[in-house]
Design an enzyme around this catalytic site. Structure first.
Site, PDB file in Angstrom:
ATOM      1  N   ARG A 150       0.789  -1.016   0.060  1.00 28.79           N
ATOM      2  CA  ARG A 150       0.199   0.095   0.154  1.00 28.79           C
ATOM      3  C   ARG A 150       0.980   1.199  -0.120  1.00 28.79           C
ATOM      4  NH1 ARG A 150      -1.908  -3.410   4.153  1.00 28.79           N
ATOM      5  NH2 ARG A 150      -4.332  -4.189   3.931  1.00 28.79           N
ATOM      6  N   LYS A 174      -2.080  -2.087   8.010  1.00 29.94           N
ATOM      7  CA  LYS A 174      -3.359  -1.519   8.813  1.00 29.94           C
ATOM      8  C   LYS A 174      -3.351  -2.005  10.208  1.00 29.94           C
ATOM      9  CE  LYS A 174      -6.281  -0.867   4.582  1.00 29.94           C
ATOM     10  NZ  LYS A 174      -7.598  -1.182   4.217  1.00 29.94           N
ATOM     11  N   ARG A 249      -0.368  -2.386  -6.933  1.00 30.37           N
ATOM     12  CA  ARG A 249      -0.683  -3.605  -5.846  1.00 30.37           C
ATOM     13  C   ARG A 249      -1.478  -4.483  -6.251  1.00 30.37           C
ATOM     14  NH1 ARG A 249      -1.151  -4.539  -0.034  1.00 30.37           N
ATOM     15  NH2 ARG A 249      -3.391  -4.992   0.533  1.00 30.37           N
ATOM     16  N   HIS A 272      -4.142  -9.090   3.701  1.00 32.36           N
ATOM     17  CA  HIS A 272      -5.364  -8.832   4.011  1.00 32.36           C
ATOM     18  C   HIS A 272      -6.027  -9.727   5.131  1.00 32.36           C
ATOM     19  CE1 HIS A 272      -6.006  -8.157  -0.755  1.00 32.36           C
ATOM     20  NE2 HIS A 272      -5.754  -7.103   0.195  1.00 32.36           N
ATOM     21  N   TYR A 281      -9.240 -11.237  -6.828  1.00 28.13           N
ATOM     22  CA  TYR A 281      -7.851 -11.512  -7.809  1.00 28.13           C
ATOM     23  C   TYR A 281      -8.214 -13.013  -8.578  1.00 28.13           C
ATOM     24  CZ  TYR A 281      -6.065  -7.449  -5.801  1.00 28.13           C
ATOM     25  OH  TYR A 281      -5.938  -6.272  -5.249  1.00 28.13           O
TER      26      TYR A 281
END
Length: 302
Positions: A150, A174, A249, A272, A281
């Site tokens: 990211r 995150k 990404r 994730h 994806y």
């Protein structure tokens, strides 16, 4: 109780009882404020306590037909209103919940844009490697695509996060969750060249002493700067795609899945929390396979 007082109390609840961040609180309040503005426009006799389901439905129709908000934006606002009325119910300010039985607008899944390997090469070839910024930007693009980071993770990379001899970089994602991401030979080489030949010539600003990617004045790059770098390169090569750092990404993940990488491994590398997020994806991969059969199978176009 009027809207102004109720919304103010709701903000305190989000901050003190829910412990939400300032940005999250502001997002929740924007959703409620949009409805308050609609009430002022259409029927200012409505209070938080006497709003009916029909009012909410009319509001959603207004957002779609008059404001032309996307389905995703409508869904987000409705979610904010549901949180607001949950607060009113739990705090015994009303037994009424006009949003309880309203279904969230159905979202159509938008697959992310990706770049072909040839397009990534085209962008890199357009870089002016005679300048500090150019050599730095080359390393940035290689790391974005080579590690699937990211943009926030990229700009916060520190010298202490590099384990290039082992082929990994440590990333803080995150929720301050750390993960180790493999780094390919090309990305590792460009990172090393930049650090040893260019970054070492800069005097970092206070607070940026260990940050890898610095601007010409020695300060940490911002998210906006990374967006600008990529936008200018895309314009220079007349790419014809609206790309951002996140496109690299997406391209990283898509190319990994296309190449047969295990979905769990891709999930781990992307950071994730849920495998469901990574599964998008596989849809990209199916589109690619459909494109292949349409183009090459002799009976696909009959």
């Amino acid at each position: 109780m009027n809207w102004k007082v109720t919304v103010k109390d709701y903000a305190l609840y989000l901050r003190l009882e829910r412990g939400m961040s300032k940005n999250t609180i502001e997002a929740y309040l924007r959703d409620v404020t949009k409805f308050v503005e609609y009430v002022d426009l259409m029927d200012n006799s409505l209070t938080p306590q006497n709003v009916q389901r029909e009012n909410i439905i009319s509001f959603l129709m207004y957002l779609e037909q008059e404001v032309h908000l996307s389905t995703r934006s409508q869904a987000r606002i409705l979610s904010g209103l549901k949180s607001f009325y949950t607060y009113l119910n739990e705090s015994d300010q009303t037994e009424n919940n006009p949003v309880e039985l309203i279904e969230t607008p159905r979202l159509t899944q938008k697959l992310p844009d990706t770049l072909e390997v040839e397009e990534i090469d085209l962008l890199i070839d357009a870089i002016d490697h005679t300048t500090y910024e150019g050599r730095r930007n080359h390393a940035i693009l290689e790391v974005l695509y080579g590690c699937g980071l990211r943009v926030s993770e990229l700009i916060n990379l520190s010298l202490e996060d590099l384990f290039l001899a082992e082929g990994f970089v440590k990333v803080v994602g995150k929720g301050d969750k750390e993960r180790f991401v493999p780094i390919g030979e090309e990305a590792a080489m460009q990172m090393t060249l930049y650090i040893e030949n260019d970054r070492c010539m800069k005097t970092p600003k206070k607070g940026s002493e260990n940050i890898i990617f610095l601007n010409r004045r020695g300060a940490k790059l911002t998210r906006v700067m990374i967006f600008t770098i990529i936008k200018r390169l895309a314009e220079a090569v007349q790419l014809g795609k609206n790309i951002s750092p996140h496109t690299f990404r997406h391209s990283f993940a898509s190319h990994m899945v296309e190449g047969g990488a295990d979905l769990r491994a891709v999930q781990e590398m992307l950071g994730h929390e849920s495998i469901t997020t990574t599964e998008i994806y596989t849809h990209l991969n199916k589109e690619y396979l459909q494109q292949v059969i349409t183009e090459f199978h002799p009976r696909a176009s009959l």
